[in-house]
Design an enzyme around this catalytic site. Structure first.
Site, mmCIF file in Angstrom:
data_model
loop_
_atom_site.group_PDB
_atom_site.id
_atom_site.type_symbol
_atom_site.label_atom_id
_atom_site.label_comp_id
_atom_site.label_asym_id
_atom_site.label_seq_id
_atom_site.Cartn_x
_atom_site.Cartn_y
_atom_site.Cartn_z
ATOM 1 N N LYS A 1 34.582 76.919 40.964
ATOM 2 C CA LYS A 1 34.450 78.310 40.501
ATOM 3 C C LYS A 1 35.767 78.863 39.969
ATOM 4 O O LYS A 1 35.822 79.447 38.887
ATOM 5 C CB LYS A 1 33.981 79.209 41.653
ATOM 6 C CG LYS A 1 32.602 78.933 42.167
ATOM 7 C CD LYS A 1 32.188 79.942 43.220
ATOM 8 C CE LYS A 1 33.016 79.861 44.493
ATOM 9 N NZ LYS A 1 32.815 78.619 45.250
ATOM 10 N N THR A 2 36.826 78.714 40.762
ATOM 11 C CA THR A 2 38.106 79.320 40.373
ATOM 12 C C THR A 2 38.633 78.715 39.083
ATOM 13 O O THR A 2 39.060 79.437 38.166
ATOM 14 C CB THR A 2 39.143 79.162 41.499
ATOM 15 O OG1 THR A 2 38.675 79.852 42.663
ATOM 16 C CG2 THR A 2 40.482 79.743 41.085
ATOM 17 N N GLU B 1 34.565 85.530 39.302
ATOM 18 C CA GLU B 1 34.179 84.445 40.190
ATOM 19 C C GLU B 1 33.189 84.996 41.210
ATOM 20 O O GLU B 1 33.424 86.044 41.810
ATOM 21 C CB GLU B 1 35.408 83.868 40.884
ATOM 22 C CG GLU B 1 35.098 82.738 41.841
ATOM 23 C CD GLU B 1 36.341 82.098 42.421
ATOM 24 O OE1 GLU B 1 36.233 81.459 43.483
ATOM 25 O OE2 GLU B 1 37.425 82.240 41.813
#
Length: 464
Positions: A126-127, A170
């Site tokens: 995600k990041t 995010e």
């Protein structure tokens, strides 16, 4: 930690004066920064002073070191994270005054309201994907607002207010709070069992992503290579969403001819052209494919997106270089799930390309996660040439009998001479320096304070 109670978000302009309990945290401070830039009155408190608190003061926030009931004065909304205990005096005072109290995710949803919201979800990646998308859109001139779970290397920030209509965020599934977001476009990189201390079993994790799909406004971008993400495609189509797939399999954005290039990777996007990244690993080629899918959906030309991806140099703690000494390169990674360890160790092998060894220094995160995945952690660490396992970083959890780093070390399929259990963290730099040879890569891994070891390892290598 328990699953947060879900509420519908309040638009940012209706929040009034906002107070953040724990304003110095990476996620909380980012939202506070965005509100300040929009002219919203912000106050907050944190247990200790930090550079982040100084920066927020300079932006106009009223910031307190330490928590006290008196800080809840003329406040309309209080934002709390899941780390805030019920005994916190500010939370207690907000309850006494009947002040609106919302979780961090609801505050994020509030600042996304009215924008073209793009949320990046998934068990892993995600990041990096959110960061990569942000940088690519910036390079394309879209100037998005963004809120990432880490820091961009390019800006040193985890969140900021842009001038464009797009908001990139995010989406954190760990406590179910991503269900408060209502993005127009969402990315799901993968879906696997994790955070079982909250969810109880893998099916509950999958169900939360099914419910996330119900929150999406128009388009779902998903990785067809991942079975968990692929399960969402028929659900999304049944809801009438547009689905854009990416991956190395049959996909709308199809990745082919992946070639490692030192600390980068090159690949072909079928029907579009070749892409070069300055971050390593096959998994990053897939992350970039997700970015391309979103950008094309926004109407941006592939050539500009490709150039934007080339400008991405990473996010903090995502295979982040910490230094080189004695011919040994030291990197740091936030990887704390077996799949993440395996991806980063495979990337490290691509970097050494037969010219050195990979030494993994792993700190398990959470007793519950260590108990659930000890065997899987061991199997992943078997991809290294040598492995050093620290004790568990308990974070919010109390110790469990029989659960320690030794549990993981005992599962690593390497000769015992190549595996060490190191409960004394201070002894690790010397241990690593005694084993590393020129050409090797050392990769510190975990979501705890293992990240602090990188500079000490570099210093120890220099001293040899």
């Amino acid at each position: 930690m328990t699953l947060v109670k879900l509420i519908e978000p309040v638009p940012a302009e209706e929040l009034g004066r906002v107070h953040f309990i724990g304003i110095g945290g990476s996620g909380m401070s980012g939202i506070a920064r965005i509100l300040l830039k929009r002219g919203v009155a912000v106050s907050g408190s944190d247990a200790r002073s930090s550079d982040m608190l100084v920066e927020l003061r300079e932006l106009g926030a009223t910031v307190h070191v330490g928590h006290a009931a008196s800080h809840i004065r003329d406040v309309n909304t209080v934002v709390v994270s899941t780390a805030i205990r019920d005994s916190n005096p500010e939370l207690g005072e907000a309850l006494r005054q009947n002040v609106r109290i919302i979780p961090r995710a609801a505050a994020l949803a509030a600042v996304m309201t009215g924008r073209v919201g793009i949320a990046v979800a998934g068990t892993h990646g995600k990041t990096t994907t959110t960061s990569m998308l942000t940088v690519a859109l910036q390079k394309c001139g879209a100037d998005p607002s963004y809120c990432v779970g880490g820091q961009l290397v390019t800006t040193g920030l985890g969140a900021d207010e842009g001038t464009g209509e797009v908001f990139v965020a995010e989406a954190d599934e760990s406590d179910g709070s991503f269900l408060m977001l209502a993005p127009r476009i969402a990315v799901v990189t993968n879906v696997e069992a994790d955070h079982l201390d909250n969810y109880g079993d893998p099916e509950a994790v999958y169900d939360s992503f099914n419910r996330f799909v119900e929150r999406i406004g128009s388009t779902l971008v998903l990785c067809v290579d991942d079975p968990g993400a692929a399960r969402l495609e028929p659900i999304a189509r049944a809801r009438g969403l547009k689905v854009v797939t990416y991956g190395e399999g049959e996909a709308d954005i199809r990745v082919t001819e992946v070639v490692p290039q030192g600390l980068g990777v090159e690949f072909e996007v079928a029907g579009h052209g070749r892409v070069k990244l300055s971050v390593p690993g096959r998994h990053n080629a897939l992350n970039a494919a997700a970015v391309i899918a979103v950008a094309l959906e926004l109407g941006l030309p592939f050539e500009e997106v490709r150039d934007g991806l080339a400008a991405f140099t990473g996010a903090k703690r995502r295979f982040e270089a910490k230094g080189v000494a004695g011919g040994v390169s030291v990197f740091d990674s936030y990887a704390h799930h077996p799949t993440e360890l395996a991806a980063d160790l495979a990337a490290a092998r691509d970097v050494v390309a037969g010219g050195g060894r990979v030494i993994a220094v792993f700190q398990p995160h959470l007793y519950s996660r260590t108990r659930f995945f000890a065997a899987e952690f061991g199997a992943a660490l078997g991809l290294a040439d040598e492995a050093i396992v620290l004790d568990v970083y308990g974070a919010r959890e109390d110790p469990e009998p029989g659960v320690s780093g030794a549990l993981v070390a005992g599962q690593i399929p390497l000769p015992s001479a190549q595996v060490s259990y190191a409960p004394d963290r201070s002894a690790v730099p010397a241990l690593v320096a005694g084993r590393a040879r020129p050409g090797d890569i050392v990769l510190t891994m975990g979501a705890g304070d293992v990240t602090e070891l990188g500079p000490h390892i570099v210093a120890e290598l220099h001293a040899r």
